[in-house]
Design an enzyme around this catalytic site. Structure first.
Site: not given
Length: 185
Positions: A118, A165
């Site tokens: 969000h 990542k």
């Protein structure tokens, strides 16, 4: 509100959950929730379970790939699974950003693949980015893969890892957030 927003060198699609264009997504979520409920209540390894799973994936799941229930997939139409994939139980997929799992991948129990987060400034806006797990990768139990992450070919993600990542090919990673533990030959 649609478009892209750059965060941490990744491109994110911004999707407003209040927008009328989000309605087809809601319909797919309802379809998938109902099918996942029925799959998760069905005796494993039966023809009925197989048929429900085929319906969930709209007959796109290769016969050599297996997903062990229970699992929860919100948008199966945005999940692509290759050949000879094994996914253990308790998988959670939030697939608004799309998930691609290449051939020969193994995923342990309790793994979460999360392609949406969000917006901090407007919680009704989802920031979505795809997850791609390349060929022959192995994702350990209870690992969490976050939006926009690519797992390289032959990579290993240790159990309990939080992947924020990209993971290079032929690499073992672990921890929260992940760090490289070793390179594979």
């Amino acid at each position: 509100m649609k478009g892209t927003k750059s965060m941490s060198k990744r491109e994110f699609e911004a999707v407003n959950m209040n927008d009328e264009s989000y309605k087809p997504t809601i319909n797919e979520i309802i379809r998938c929730n109902k099918l996942c409920f029925h799959i998760n209540q069905t005796e494993p390894m039966t023809e009925k379970m197989k048929n429900l799973t085929e319906e969930l994936f709209e007959n796109r799941l290769d016969k050599t790939s297996n997903i062990m229930p229970p699992f929860q997939i919100d948008l199966a139409n945005r999940v692509n699974i290759g050949k000879n994939v094994f996914i253990n139980n308790n998988l959670i997929c939030m697939a608004r950003g799309s998930i691609t799992i290449d051939d020969d991948v193994m995923i342990g129990p309790g793994v979460s693949l999360l392609t949406a987060n969000h917006d901090f400034n407007d919680h009704r806006v989802l920031l979505c980015s795809p997850i791609h797990i390349h060929k022959n990768a192995w994702i350990g139990a209870r690992a969490v893969i976050l939006p926009g992450v690519t797992i390289g070919e032959n990579a290993v993600v240790a159990g309990g890892a939080v992947v924020t990542k990209d993971v290079e090919a032929n690499t073992v990673v672990g921890g929260n957030p992940v760090k490289v533990l070793k390179k594979l030959k």
